[in-house]
Enzyme design. Sequence first.
Site, mmCIF file in Angstrom:
data_model
loop_
_atom_site.group_PDB
_atom_site.id
_atom_site.type_symbol
_atom_site.label_atom_id
_atom_site.label_comp_id
_atom_site.label_asym_id
_atom_site.label_seq_id
_atom_site.Cartn_x
_atom_site.Cartn_y
_atom_site.Cartn_z
ATOM 1 N N CYS A 67 -53.762 20.567 10.482
ATOM 2 C CA CYS A 67 -53.667 21.879 11.128
ATOM 3 C C CYS A 67 -52.403 22.623 10.705
ATOM 4 O O CYS A 67 -52.326 23.844 10.821
ATOM 5 C CB CYS A 67 -53.709 21.727 12.654
ATOM 6 S SG CYS A 67 -52.358 20.747 13.334
ATOM 7 N N ARG B 129 -50.723 22.040 7.537
ATOM 8 C CA ARG B 129 -50.464 22.077 6.098
ATOM 9 C C ARG B 129 -51.737 21.831 5.292
ATOM 10 O O ARG B 129 -52.685 21.205 5.776
ATOM 11 C CB ARG B 129 -49.406 21.035 5.719
ATOM 12 C CG ARG B 129 -49.851 19.597 5.898
ATOM 13 C CD ARG B 129 -48.713 18.620 5.625
ATOM 14 N NE ARG B 129 -47.675 18.738 6.630
ATOM 15 C CZ ARG B 129 -46.471 19.244 6.427
ATOM 16 N NH1 ARG B 129 -46.135 19.661 5.228
ATOM 17 N NH2 ARG B 129 -45.590 19.332 7.402
ATOM 18 N N GLU C 233 -42.833 14.055 14.901
ATOM 19 C CA GLU C 233 -44.134 13.750 15.524
ATOM 20 C C GLU C 233 -44.843 12.645 14.742
ATOM 21 O O GLU C 233 -44.677 12.498 13.536
ATOM 22 C CB GLU C 233 -44.991 15.020 15.610
ATOM 23 C CG GLU C 233 -45.275 15.704 14.283
ATOM 24 C CD GLU C 233 -46.681 15.425 13.794
ATOM 25 O OE1 GLU C 233 -47.375 14.622 14.440
ATOM 26 O OE2 GLU C 233 -47.068 15.987 12.761
ATOM 27 N N GLY C 234 -45.649 11.873 15.446
ATOM 28 C CA GLY C 234 -46.235 10.679 14.861
ATOM 29 C C GLY C 234 -47.602 10.854 14.235
ATOM 30 O O GLY C 234 -48.019 10.020 13.431
ATOM 31 N N GLY D 135 -61.745 14.789 20.184
ATOM 32 C CA GLY D 135 -61.278 14.014 19.036
ATOM 33 C C GLY D 135 -59.862 13.501 19.263
ATOM 34 O O GLY D 135 -59.378 13.424 20.397
ATOM 35 N N LYS D 136 -59.167 13.164 18.184
ATOM 36 C CA LYS D 136 -57.821 12.596 18.293
ATOM 37 C C LYS D 136 -56.850 13.568 18.970
ATOM 38 O O LYS D 136 -56.086 13.190 19.856
ATOM 39 C CB LYS D 136 -57.304 12.227 16.903
ATOM 40 C CG LYS D 136 -58.089 11.107 16.240
ATOM 41 C CD LYS D 136 -57.607 10.874 14.815
ATOM 42 C CE LYS D 136 -58.441 9.811 14.118
ATOM 43 N NZ LYS D 136 -58.047 9.632 12.695
#
Length: 534
Positions: free
Chosen positions: A132, A134, A196-197, A275-276
């Site tokens: 989202c 890049r 961020e992971g 979703g994730k």
Amino acid sequence: MMASTTSATAAAAAFGGAAAAAKPRGSSSAPCPRVAAGGRRRSGVVRCDAGVDAQVQAVAKAASIAALEQFKISADRYMKERSSIAVIGLSVHTAPVEMREKLAVAEELWPRAIQELTNLNHIEEAAVLSTCNRMEIYVVALSWNRGIREVVDWMSKKSGIPASELREHLFMLRDSDATRHLFEVSAGLDSLVLGEGQILAQVKQVVRSGQNSGGLGKNIDRMFKDAITAGKRVRCETNISAGAVSVSSAAVELALMKLPKTESLSARMLLIGAGKMGKLVIKHLIAKGCKKVVVVNRSVERVDAIREEMKDIEIVYRPLSEMYEAASEADVVFTSTASETPLFTKDHAEALPPISDTVGGVRLFVDISVPRNVSACVSEVGSARVYNVDDLKEVVEANKEDRLRKAMEAQTIITQELKRFEAWRDSLETVPTIKKLRSYADRIRASELEKCLQKIGEANLNKKMRRAIEELSTGIVNKLLHGPLQHLRCDGSDSHTLDETLENMHALNRMFSLDTEKAIIEQKIKAKVEKTQN
């Protein structure tokens, strides 16, 4: 001037021109008529001329051989530059979401994109990282300038954005700069939300997708795997992700910031897409104290799995067919789906009932999807406010200073991993020399052995004597090659040893006229010509 023109023509023919050159002058580009078995059309008596087909194939083969032979003249131009690792892309830092969504490539289409990219004349290997925030293309290019131009043209064709407009937002990095960039991306240093992971999981998915499709080449595969190692080390050794927020958590934070403080936890929350990213939205809603969320999803199974995992919140499932009805009952709408077209337009927003003044009187749409799920024109509706991923910067800035200090520590780890990768890549240069030197020695051994056996005579040799002589010749060659080959082998861990190894390689290339660099180039060009013709 004539030699220059010949070289340019040869290179053009070798790089994709061979197929065109193979066509006889005046021949039509129209396809041969569809025929039934036996070469006859079902609707008539038109036959494909086998003689013409044979002629075309012969001309194609001749053109290919001629192109490769002439290419030797101009190969020096390519030998001056090593195959380059490059990244061409745009991100939340360089381009607006309106442009990023046009270039976004869905995960299931990554293998197809890689195939299209490696079909380009000057691209050997490729990988696509599309999220989202890049859209980046990593390649190994036979020629830097030509490879970059081909990739930019591919991006322009895919998105419909003119190349001149694209270049205003693209960044292009080469070799160590490109590798460092990927390592920083994997470590979360280039993310909108520093540390961020989720990006590490997305980098892993590039490798997983490549392994499943067989699409990643040797250099790109190793670079992405080392990037994963760098990302893991940074998170473990610097604690950069402690207190860090993800895109999903920043979206929740933004929504709560825009609601009246007294009503933020009582606002009716709707999530579209389980979703994730959607799952993380629920997780962060729980962390903020929310007790209920309605989830619209295509299937109930995924929602049930989330409900089973997260017991601290009431999760109400609604099917996709009830999406607009669910939105009419919500104060905040989070959208996180893979839809290629907007789910909410201005007409949809205008049809929704008004919102209570107690929660601000406006319905909040927080869209963390790329391409966007909520059309920009929804913001023209007075009772609606639209926020997308580019609006999350407001939340991110609050926690950025502390993580910037940790980012400085992370650069030390990234530099270590970068040196390790570059040493590995440099060590690959000696492999062709080792093979060529071994082949050169074996040819001499075989030739001299044959002379020896002829002088002795077959009648004077039994099998045992012949085997002993062959083993003697092999043993002598192996003993003589042992020293030089040992000086060509390097694990890449010691830069001093690596420099010596590369010096030894160049010395052996000169002494034995191995010409490995030109051989490698010619092999790559031949593979490209064959791929084009097929």
